[in-house]
Design a protein around this motif. Structure first.
Motif: not given
Length: 261
Positions: A232-261
């Protein structure tokens, strides 16, 4: 006075791919210069909108002079950084710089035409931010599959998030538009199912690392949640932080999986 972009979600869409690109490939002078040019282009967005009158006639009248100065300064910085990046790269390594132009050109046309808030323009913004990571990673020494993985995963993540949020807003704004909201949710479902499968096939044929489909999981799960149960509209702020968390988790997964030794 500094005219900064008002779309807060765009800051994360800018930062996460660039940080990931530099983290998986290592920093270099050309990559840093490209990143500076990208940030300059991002910051130039707000004064451009002011000059075009898209922030309102009053804002245009009151801030026209400063917006012109600020836009000119950012254009100079961005152009100089881009020119130095080109000069510092071998001729054979310059072609990745053209890749972000593919989504950027139609986006620029949409902005000038006053259609920045349409869904094609919003999707274009998401693609520009994600694809910008490709030349940064390549300039820092990443392989094409690695650079493509960063761009493709964030591209899917951001497009799904953009359409997912748009579907939520269509569902509640002005009493709601059920038909448009349903169409948007169907688009999210199709993308969330089809694109990861394409990445799986590409990984199975050694075109992309297996990190590519694996790293799409947070974004796909979040998008499916938005499509199945729009908040609902009352949870849009929570939705925003959820998307930020999703992007942060994606970043961690990419770095962990692709980072050169």
């Amino acid at each position: 006075m500094v005219l900064l972009p008002k779309e807060h979600g765009a800051y994360g869409q800018l930062a996460f791919p660039l940080v990931t690109a530099l983290a998986v490939s290592g920093a270099s002078v050309p990559a840093g210069l490209i990143a500076v040019a990208i940030v300059g282009g991002f910051l130039a967005h707000e004064p451009l909108l002011v000059l075009l009158g898209m922030r309102g006639a009053r804002v245009q009248h009151e801030q026209r002079k400063f917006a012109r100065i600020w836009l000119s300064a950012l254009c100079v910085v961005g152009a100089c950084a881009a020119a130095l990046a080109v000069a510092s790269l071998p001729t054979s390594a310059r072609w990745p710089l053209l890749v972000p132009a593919i989504p950027a050109l139609p986006l620029a046309i949409a902005i000038v035409a006053g259609k920045e808030k349409t869904w094609p323009a919003e999707v274009g913004v998401s693609l520009v931010f994600s694809v910008a990571a490709f030349p940064v990673a390549m300039a820092a020494g990443a392989t094409i599959p690695t650079a493509a993985t960063v761009a493709a995963v964030f591209g899917l993540n951001f497009v799904l998030a953009t359409l997912g949020v748009r579907g939520v807003i269509l569902n509640i704004r002005g009493g709601g538009d059920p038909i448009a909201a349903a169409s948007t949710r169907r688009a999210v479902l199709v993308l969330a199912c089809v694109v990861p499968m394409i990445m799986v096939l590409a990984s199975a044929n050694a075109l992309l690392p297996w990190t590519a489909p694996a790293a799409t999981v947070p974004g796909v799960v979040t998008a499916l949640w938005l499509a199945a149960s729009p908040p609902p509209a009352s949870r849009l702020r929570t939705l925003g932080w959820t998307l930020v968390t999703t992007s942060a988790l994606t970043t961690v997964m990419l770095i962990a999986g692709l980072r050169s030794p």
